[in-house]
Design an enzyme around this catalytic site. Structure first.
Site, PDB file in Angstrom:
ATOM      1  CG  ASP A  65     -13.307  -6.050 -14.823  1.00  0.00           C
ATOM      2  OD1 ASP A  65     -14.497  -5.637 -14.286  1.00  0.00           O
ATOM      3  OD2 ASP A  65     -13.102  -7.178 -15.029  1.00  0.00           O
ATOM      4  CD  GLU A 144       3.606  19.525   9.004  1.00  0.00           C
ATOM      5  OE1 GLU A 144       3.802  20.573   9.011  1.00  0.00           O
ATOM      6  OE2 GLU A 144       3.507  18.545   9.703  1.00  0.00           O
TER       7      GLU A 144
END
Length: 456
Positions: A65, A144
């Site tokens: 849904d 990072e």
């Protein structure tokens, strides 16, 4: 996989890669598979199916849904399907009992007719990468992401009490979370990550684990997986992990620096050993596009109200739209690297962003720089934090947006970034963030009470 139509899959049967997934499910005694995707804000969602339903998922997709997912569909057009990408299959290192295991597949979201859903964040990134391929490039990203580890209170709720008092690159016993980081690393390696380094960051309780660069789509998948693993391992150790950009005032926040380069059939197109910074004309033009569109894509790469409490001078976060080889106050830093490793680092993104959308808008900005020969200007090697307004104007340096609403205004005004996101995502993202800001405006903070309650 979603470039094709799901309805035709039964005619062609399973691919070799899909069959290999089924074989591994049987070999590893997997009982449930999580079909993973993200909403527009970057929150990871999943639908869990029994392992014997995976073939059906490959063959037909799995219905869900879409109206219940942030920014996806209206209630009258809610039916959507998940299309699993077999290349993302991995067995989860933690087992539900002694014998059986669970696994994960990352999915694309598709419409009922099998066409790609324009509002799916992974599809947004795929569209941009398709454009890059048409221009002759593949994109490499080395992220990072930083995070904090905090203690929990007696009720098991997260606090902002750091799990340790270590500093930059500190070792145990000061860095008491080294064992937790080690467990995260072992878990990620079991899931196919190649870890390059890990260390304690500047602030108490702050950490960074760097994994090897990859193609942009895999990098975005890896960021989403990384965040889930860090949180799961922290929970198993009775502490809380957060990727909130600025959980504590007056200390460094968490960023997600991104190292980027383009490759073609001849290798790294950013490389030029004759250049002072080992960068090619292509690299400079790409950089120019990133700088040009930075105000607009900041809404995506720094998507929360809290994000802008990190983007302030004095805490190693970039504030200024400029580039440098030595200056960490600039938006872009060029590391000392050459040949295959030639690249530059975009320092503004934070780990609360949707990785698919964030990488998409950065790449689109850079590609626009290549298409339109955008000049990034000259590097700024002085500490920009020390510049007054007049000196910044002299160097042509402008500032990143200082508030989420400023960034949203810049986003709406930038056709290139909006085109990368598509109409659906642009509209739904701005709508969601406007709602978030409206909610924030009604809240009275502790700072306000401490500042004004007794004064007036």
């Amino acid at each position: 996989m979603t470039d094709g139509n799901i309805a035709t899959k039964k005619e062609v049967g399973l691919s070799k890669e899909e069959q290999e997934v089924l074989d591994e499910i049987e070999r590893e005694n997997v009982d449930f598979v999580r079909l993973q995707f993200t909403d527009i804000t970057g929150t990871v969602k999943n639908v869990s199916i029994p392992a014997h339903q995976v073939e059906k998922a490959f063959d037909e997709g799995i219905w869900f849904d879409g109206s219940s997912i942030e920014g996806f569909a209206r209630i009258q057009e809610s039916d959507m399907r998940l299309d699993p990408d077999p290349s993302t299959f991995t067995v989860l290192p933690w087992r539900s009992d002694g014998d059986t295991a669970s696994a994960r597949l990352i999915c694309d979201v598709v419409n009922t007719d099998g066409t790609p859903f324009d509002g799916g964040p992974r599809q947004v990134l795929k569209r941009v990468l398709s454009k890059a391929r048409e221009m002759g490039y593949t994109v490499s990203i080395g992220p990072e992401p930083e995070f904090f580890l905090f203690e929990k209170d007696e009720e098991g709720k997260a606090t902002t009490v750091p799990h340790d008092s270590g500093g930059y690159f500190d070792l145990a016993p000061k860095d008491m979370a080294s064992d937790v980081r080690r467990e995260v690393i072992f878990t990620l390696e079991q899931m196919g990550f190649e870890i390059e380094a890990s260390h304690h960051e500047v602030a108490d309780g702050q950490h960074e684990i760097n994994f090897k660069y990859d193609d942009a789509l895999s990098a975005a998948d890896n960021i989403a997986t990384f965040r889930a693993v860090v949180r799961a391992v922290a929970e198993q150790n009775g502490i809380h992990a957060t990727f909130m950009p600025k959980p504590i005032a007056e200390i460094n926040g968490s960023g997600m620096h991104a190292h980027i380069s383009l490759f073609d059939e001849d290798g790294n197109t950013f490389a030029d050993d004759e250049d002072e910074f080992n960068l090619s004309e292509t690299a400079y033009k790409f950089m120019g596009g990133v700088l040009e569109h930075a105000p607009a894509f900041t809404a995506i790469t720094n998507p929360t109200i809290n994000s802008y409490k990190r983007l302030i001078p004095g805490y190693e976060a970039p504030v200024y739209i400029a580039w440098s080889d030595v200056n960490r106050s600039a938006l872009i830093r060029v590391p000392d690297a050459a040949g295959t490793s030639s690249r530059f680092e975009i320092r503004s993104p934070d780990p609360s962003c949707n990785p698919y959308l964030a990488l998409a808008v950065i790449i689109e900005a850079g590609l626009d720089g290549i298409e339109n020969d955008i000049d990034p200007g000259t590097p700024v090697r002085d500490d920009i934090y020390e510049f007054d307004e007049e000196k910044r104007e002299e160097h042509g340096i402008t500032l990143l947006p200082g508030r989420l609403m400023d960034a949203l205004d810049a986003l709406e005004a930038d056709e290139v970034v909006c085109e990368a996101l598509g109409d659906h995502v642009t509209e739904k993202f701005i709508e969601a963030k406007q709602s978030e800001y409206d909610e924030y405006k009604t809240y009275v903070s502790g700072w306000e009470k401490a500042k004004y309650l007794e004064k007036f």
